[in-house]
Design an enzyme around this catalytic site. Structure first.
Site, short mmCIF file in Angstrom:
data_model
loop_
_atom_site.label_atom_id
_atom_site.label_comp_id
_atom_site.label_asym_id
_atom_site.label_seq_id
_atom_site.Cartn_x
_atom_site.Cartn_y
_atom_site.Cartn_z
N GLY A 60 0.80 -1.22 0.00
CA GLY A 60 0.00 0.00 0.00
C GLY A 60 0.83 1.26 0.00
O GLY A 60 0.58 2.20 0.76
N SER A 100 1.52 3.45 -2.62
CA SER A 100 1.36 4.39 -3.73
C SER A 100 1.09 5.81 -3.25
O SER A 100 1.26 6.77 -4.02
CB SER A 100 0.22 3.93 -4.65
OG SER A 100 -1.00 3.87 -3.96
N VAL A 123 -3.54 -7.27 -1.67
CA VAL A 123 -2.92 -8.08 -0.61
C VAL A 123 -3.94 -8.66 0.37
O VAL A 123 -3.55 -9.23 1.40
CB VAL A 123 -1.83 -7.29 0.14
CG1 VAL A 123 -0.64 -7.02 -0.77
CG2 VAL A 123 -2.38 -5.99 0.72
N ASN A 182 1.84 -2.13 5.46
CA ASN A 182 1.17 -0.84 5.60
C ASN A 182 -0.26 -0.84 5.06
O ASN A 182 -1.09 -0.07 5.51
CB ASN A 182 1.99 0.24 4.87
CG ASN A 182 1.22 1.53 4.74
OD1 ASN A 182 1.07 2.29 5.69
ND2 ASN A 182 0.72 1.80 3.53
N SER A 240 -2.88 1.26 14.66
CA SER A 240 -3.55 2.57 14.68
C SER A 240 -3.91 2.91 16.11
O SER A 240 -4.14 2.03 16.95
CB SER A 240 -4.82 2.53 13.82
OG SER A 240 -5.62 3.68 14.03
N TYR A 257 -12.92 -1.99 12.41
CA TYR A 257 -11.60 -1.50 12.00
C TYR A 257 -10.67 -1.43 13.21
O TYR A 257 -9.52 -1.89 13.16
CB TYR A 257 -11.74 -0.12 11.36
CG TYR A 257 -10.44 0.59 11.12
CD1 TYR A 257 -9.62 0.27 10.04
CD2 TYR A 257 -10.01 1.61 11.98
CE1 TYR A 257 -8.42 0.93 9.82
CE2 TYR A 257 -8.81 2.27 11.77
CZ TYR A 257 -8.02 1.92 10.69
OH TYR A 257 -6.83 2.58 10.49
N ALA A 307 -10.86 -3.09 15.95
CA ALA A 307 -10.54 -4.46 16.38
C ALA A 307 -9.43 -5.05 15.52
O ALA A 307 -8.53 -5.72 16.02
CB ALA A 307 -11.78 -5.33 16.32
N LYS A 359 -7.08 -3.44 13.99
CA LYS A 359 -5.82 -2.77 14.29
C LYS A 359 -5.30 -3.16 15.68
O LYS A 359 -4.09 -3.23 15.91
CB LYS A 359 -5.99 -1.26 14.18
CG LYS A 359 -6.16 -0.78 12.74
CD LYS A 359 -4.96 -1.14 11.88
CE LYS A 359 -5.01 -0.51 10.51
NZ LYS A 359 -3.79 -0.81 9.70
#
Length: 256
Positions: free
Chosen positions: A15, A17, A67, A94, A147, A161, A163, A165
Site C-alpha cells: 500500500g 502508492s 494483498v 502498511n 492505529s 476496523y 478491532a 488494528k
C-alpha cells in the site's frame, strides 16, 4: 556516530502508492534500500512514488496486487524476489483501510470480512509469503501498521476496523516471539491523527479534524513522514535489540 544505511537491503512496502506507505518507501530508499512499491488500483500514484525515489537516486520497482487475496500475495512476493534477485529483508505491512463507517447494528458479514481481510489477513499472509526468503538470508525486520484506533476503539462506526488494528498489536508480539530465533525482528507502529492522507480526506470532516488536533499535546496533526521516521528506525540496526514493541506516533494523544 550511528547512521542508518540500508544499502543492499530489499524492502517491500504494501500500500505504498500514497500517504504513509509512500513516505515510508521514499525514506527507506533514501537510506539505500531497494524498494518494492505496491499498489491496488491507482497505478498513477504508484508510478509517482517510484519516480520520486528514482529521481532522488534510489532504486524502486512497482508491483500491483490486492494483498487481501492469497493468490495475489504469493504472486507479489515471487515477483519482488525475481525482480531484485533475492529475498526480502524488510517488510512493512502498511496496506489497510477503514472501508466505511458502519455501526455494529448495521454491520454485514461481507463488510466485516472486507475490513478484517484488508487489515489483518493481509498482514498475516504477506508475512507468511515473505518469511522463507527472509529466513534464508539469516534475518530481517518486519513492521506492521496498527492505529490509535486499536487502543481507543476509533471514531463512530469504526469498531471492527479498531478491532483489526488492535489485533495487529497482539499479532506482532506473538510473531516477534516466534521469529526471534531466526534473527527476524517484528514491531508495530501505531499512528494517531496523520494528515495528508486519503483516510482522513475521506472519513474525517474539517470540524472533526480541528477538534482532534485541538486535543494533541504537541499541537499539530502528524504527517506521513513522522510515521516513516519511526518505521525507518525500527528496521535499522539502531533498533537491533527491539522486538515485539509498538511505537506510538500520535503527538502525545495516547501515552502508555
Amino acid at each position: 556516530m550511528n547512521t542508518i544505511d540500508l544499502t543492499g537491503k530489499v524492502a517491500l512496502v504494501t500500500g505504498s502508492s500514497s500517504g504513509i506507505g509512500r513516505a515510508v518507501a521514499i525514506r527507506l530508499a533514501a537510506s539505500g534500500a531497494k524498494v518494492a512499491v505496491n499498489y491496488l488500483k491507482n497505478a498513477g500514484d504508484g508510478e509517482e512514488t517510484v519516480r520520486t525515489i528514482r529521481t532522488a537516486g534510489g532504486t524502486a520497482e512497482l508491483f500491483q496486487a490486492d494483498v487481501s487475496k492469497l493468490d495475489q500475495i504469493g504472486a507479489l512476493v515471487s515477483a519482488v524476489e525475481a525482480a531484485f534477485g533475492t529475498g526480502i529483508d524488510i517488510l512493512v505491512n502498511n496496506a489497510g483501510h477503514l472501508v466505511q463507517r458502519c455501526s455494529n447494528a448495521d454491520m454485514t458479514e461481507e463488510l466485516y470480512d472486507t475490513i478484517m481481510d484488508v487489515n489483518l489477513k493481509s498482514t498475516v499472509f504477506v508475512t507468511k509469503a515473505a518469511l522463507p526468503g527472509m529466513k534464508a538470508k539469516g534475518g530481517g525486520a518486519i513492521v506492521n501498521l496498527s492505529s490509535l484506533a486499536g487502543h481507543d476503539g476509533g471514531g463512530p462506526g469504526a469498531s471492527v476496523y479498531a478491532a483489526s488494528k488492535g489485533a495487529i498489536v497482539s499479532y506482532s508480539k506473538g510473531l516477534a516471539k516466534e521469529l526471534a530465533a531466526s534473527g527476524i525482528r517484528v514491531n508495530a507502529v501505531s499512528p494517531g491523527f496523520i494528515g495528508q492522507t486519503a483516510f482522513h480526506a475521506t472519513f474525517t470532516s474539517e470540524e472533526g479534524r480541528k477538534a482532534t488536533v485541538g486535543r494533541v499535546p504537541l499541537g499539530r496533526e502528524g504527517t506521513p513522514d513522522d510515521v516513516a521516521g519511526a518505521v525507518l528506525f525500527l528496521v535499522s540496526d539502531l533498533a537491533s535489540y527491539l522486538t515485539g514493541e509498538t511505537v506510538e506516533v500520535n503527538g502525545g494523544m495516547f501515552m502508555r
